[in-house]
Design a protein around this motif. Sequence first.
Motif, PDB file in Angstrom:
ATOM      1  N   ILE A 135      30.092 -12.233  27.642  1.00 15.96           N
ATOM      2  CA  ILE A 135      30.734 -13.483  28.104  1.00 15.96           C
ATOM      3  C   ILE A 135      30.376 -13.745  29.575  1.00 15.96           C
ATOM      4  O   ILE A 135      30.023 -14.855  29.953  1.00 15.96           O
ATOM      5  N   ILE A 136      30.429 -12.680  30.389  1.00 15.28           N
ATOM      6  CA  ILE A 136      30.078 -12.845  31.816  1.00 15.28           C
ATOM      7  C   ILE A 136      28.632 -13.319  31.941  1.00 15.28           C
ATOM      8  O   ILE A 136      28.317 -14.276  32.650  1.00 15.28           O
ATOM      9  N   GLY A 188      26.739 -14.808  29.734  1.00 15.96           N
ATOM     10  CA  GLY A 188      26.608 -16.189  29.236  1.00 15.96           C
ATOM     11  C   GLY A 188      27.105 -17.180  30.277  1.00 15.96           C
ATOM     12  O   GLY A 188      26.463 -18.208  30.533  1.00 15.96           O
ATOM     13  N   GLY A 189      28.234 -16.861  30.906  1.00 15.07           N
ATOM     14  CA  GLY A 189      28.817 -17.745  31.915  1.00 15.07           C
ATOM     15  C   GLY A 189      27.892 -17.893  33.112  1.00 15.07           C
ATOM     16  O   GLY A 189      27.631 -19.005  33.588  1.00 15.07           O
ATOM     17  N   VAL A 190      27.371 -16.770  33.580  1.00 11.48           N
ATOM     18  CA  VAL A 190      26.465 -16.787  34.741  1.00 11.48           C
ATOM     19  C   VAL A 190      25.196 -17.580  34.403  1.00 11.48           C
ATOM     20  O   VAL A 190      24.708 -18.387  35.197  1.00 11.48           O
ATOM     21  N   THR A 217      21.083 -15.784  41.941  1.00 12.55           N
ATOM     22  CA  THR A 217      20.896 -15.561  40.495  1.00 12.55           C
ATOM     23  C   THR A 217      20.273 -14.194  40.231  1.00 12.55           C
ATOM     24  O   THR A 217      20.716 -13.456  39.344  1.00 12.55           O
ATOM     25  N   CYS A 225      24.854  -8.090  36.165  1.00 12.80           N
ATOM     26  CA  CYS A 225      25.116  -8.334  34.737  1.00 12.80           C
ATOM     27  C   CYS A 225      24.460  -7.286  33.845  1.00 12.80           C
ATOM     28  O   CYS A 225      24.996  -6.923  32.804  1.00 12.80           O
ATOM     29  N   CYS A 282      31.029  -8.257  28.807  1.00 13.32           N
ATOM     30  CA  CYS A 282      29.740  -8.359  29.522  1.00 13.32           C
ATOM     31  C   CYS A 282      28.946  -9.554  29.003  1.00 13.32           C
ATOM     32  O   CYS A 282      28.335 -10.293  29.791  1.00 13.32           O
ATOM     33  N   LEU A 311      24.791 -19.983  32.158  1.00 14.74           N
ATOM     34  CA  LEU A 311      25.074 -21.420  32.076  1.00 14.74           C
ATOM     35  C   LEU A 311      25.306 -22.008  33.472  1.00 14.74           C
ATOM     36  O   LEU A 311      24.771 -23.072  33.793  1.00 14.74           O
ATOM     37  N   ALA A 312      26.084 -21.299  34.303  1.00 16.49           N
ATOM     38  CA  ALA A 312      26.416 -21.824  35.625  1.00 16.49           C
ATOM     39  C   ALA A 312      25.166 -21.965  36.484  1.00 16.49           C
ATOM     40  O   ALA A 312      24.926 -23.021  37.089  1.00 16.49           O
ATOM     41  N   THR A 313      24.332 -20.904  36.529  1.00 18.46           N
ATOM     42  CA  THR A 313      23.133 -20.978  37.388  1.00 18.46           C
ATOM     43  C   THR A 313      22.152 -22.025  36.862  1.00 18.46           C
ATOM     44  O   THR A 313      21.517 -22.743  37.640  1.00 18.46           O
TER      45      THR A 313
END
Length: 391
Positions: free
Chosen positions: A171-172, A174-176, A232, A239, A169, A178-180
């Motif tokens: 990692i997800i 963090g990824g979301v 987002t 998330c 969770c 950074l991406a957004t």
Amino acid sequence: MTAGGTSTTDEQSVRQRVFDILEHSRRRDVASRLIDSILILLIVANVVVTIGQFVPEIAAAYGDEIFAFDRLCVALFALEYAGRLWVAPEHLMLRDRSALGARLRFAATPMMVIDALAIVPWLLEVLLPHSELIPLTRLVRVLKLARYSPALATIGRVVAAERRALLACVIILGGVLLATAAIMFAIEGRQQPERLGDMSKAMWWAAAMLAKIGGGETEPVTALGRIVAAITVMLGIFCFALPVAIIGRGFYEEIRRRDFVVTFAMVAHVPLFAKLDAPAIAGLVGLLKARTVTPGTIIVRKGDPGDSMYFIASGTVQVAIEKGAVQLGEGDFFGEMALLYRGPRTATVTALSSTDLLVLDADDFLRLVDQIPSLKRHIEAVAEERTNTVS
Ligand code: CMP
């Protein structure tokens, strides 16, 4: 040789007793309850006093008393720590190690690390007498309370058991994040340089949107920006819902496991089940529900329809029959007659003390006696004897 052997045995029995007092919080052990209560009181008083230390007037007026109290706490906590280390070889899971090995292993457990940290402020004071950190480090002592809170311990176990899913969770998330943040920076970084002009600002915006505390005044100014913002917010719901669901399921599993262990331990107190083999006991544990009743509770009332039978794991109950009263204790059972004869309850059964019961539903009872004929014969024989006593 004999003398040496005796003294070792003496030391072991003293160590076993200290172990019972310090490590086993048994309701019925007065010494254990007393020590637990003193330690809890000390921890709470310590935290209150430490908070008081942050108030300048209190610190000025009671500085000496606070200092003396802290020294007393350090001494008692150190004694407690040493005691727990000393009895570590008595822990079931450490018995196959040497005394030193068991103590070293035990010192590395989370609660012992917390216990060690509770003494550290004193060391800090000696090494860095004027550090601002000292009162703050004393607040670590509040964590010692975790030992006395089964709920906190449960949270710890759930988080430990679900660590892989929770890490996924993180990692997800963090990824979301950074991406957004990167997408928004690319779309509106130039239009809103003061709010989205660099990655740190964009990440703060993305975190605020994901946590649904809103983007503040940083509303997107472009159509594409608004679409990214909407996505987002929705990703944020996903998330944050994910770890909540994982922890919720973890709690359910943990409680089910604990119920199973409690029931299993209680089954061992009923001699009727002692002769059953392991698969039969495991099946039985799944059917029985543990229930504790307080003194005076009417468990079964005469004339009521019968929907379950009861095994007494500990405590005493009184059965009111026409000829007087019969007492039943640990290992006995009651409530079988209404189920066997498919009639109303033949007597009222009241708890005389705090009583731990194992409850078996009527349907499960019928299934069980079908599966285990010896159990059926025994229960029927007891019921017949009781019928003769009633009439
Ligand atoms: P049941 O009739 O279902 O509910 C009341 C219970 O009291 C009964 O089952 C028995 O388990 C128990 N009981 C009834 N008579 C006696 C007796 N004489 N001695 C011990 N227990 C009894």
